[in-house]
Design a protein around this motif. Structure first.
Motif: not given
Length: 247
Positions: A193-194, A196-203, A230-233
């Motif tokens: 993941l990029k 920002k996406s990794k940060q969202v998933v982590t949080l 959603s994109k990360a999922m």
């Protein structure tokens, strides 16, 4: 919380005697586990149900887990209970049919488009490519991804736990979900993941924050967080499907 040996001993005694007080004691000791699971899934149901209602469903699943747990199979009760409670909550949310039909329909189309583009491009597609493939504007795609965040997350959770619904004995569930190889697959997918996406998933998964709380941390709108999530999922689900479908 009781240690592993004591819990199994009490469950065994409960199975032998049918003493409801023993079962209630175990339920009380594992209520925090139920609460943690319910909170971890709250972004899926928060618009439709109160956490307390979901916890109640989790408690019912916990009691069922106590009844069905096999003390002779060498499986940790906490692992078994975790799977049964989380699987039951996911199943309950799915059966409520809270998500509007057009959102569910979009989620399925988006999932199909993502996978088809991956095959065509040989890589995970960008949002502009998805929008073009689906014949919608980028603005429409972003808006729809925001609306479908909960449904897309539920789809990922269902895939992760699909083999654990009504699993007898718990052995297959324990071996499948907590297999180190599967954990590594998910970890590797997250690493793709990029930032920002990794940060969202982590949080979301590790800090257990709601979408609006993540938005405050990142200084963006809740809608934007939903889009990113959603994109990360989609990426995580694709990688998980690849792993589960391999020979």
């Amino acid at each position: 919380m009781k240690n592993e040996f004591d819990v199994i001993e009490v469950i065994g005694e409960y199975h032998r005697t049918g003493d409801i007080n023993l079962r209630n004691d175990i339920v009380l000791r594992y209520l925090e586990l139920v609460r943690i699971i319910a909170v971890s899934l709250r972004n899926i149901y928060s618009k439709y149900a109160a956490t307390e209602d979901i916890i109640n469903e989790g408690v019912i699943a916990l009691m069922s887990a106590i009844d069905s747990f096999d003390t002779e199979k060498g499986v940790k009760f906490e692992t078994y209970a975790n799977l049964k409670v989380k699987g039951a909550i996911i199943d309950f949310v799915r059966k409520q049919d809270w998500v509007p039909r057009h959102v569910r329909h979009f989620g399925k189309e988006l999932d199909a488009a993502y996978n088809e583009l991956f095959v065509k491009l040989g890589r995970h597609p960008k949002n502009d490519e998805i929008a073009e493939y689906m014949g919608v504007t980028r603005e429409k795609l972003d808006k729809s991804m925001s609306e479908a965040a909960g449904a897309i997350t539920l789809s990922f959770e269902e895939l992760l736990y699909e083999d654990n619904f009504d699993t007898p004995g718990g052995e297959a569930a324990d071996a499948r979900l907590y297999d180190e190889e599967l954990k590594q697959v998910i970890a590797d997918a997250i690493n793709q993941l990029k930032p920002k996406s990794k940060q969202v998933v982590t949080l979301y998964y590790y800090e257990k924050l709601k979408f609006n709380e993540i938005a405050k941390v990142l200084g963006v709108t809740e809608s934007r967080v939903c889009q990113i999530h959603s994109k990360a999922m989609l990426l995580l689900k694709h990688e998980l499907q690849e792993y589960m479908n391999r020979d």
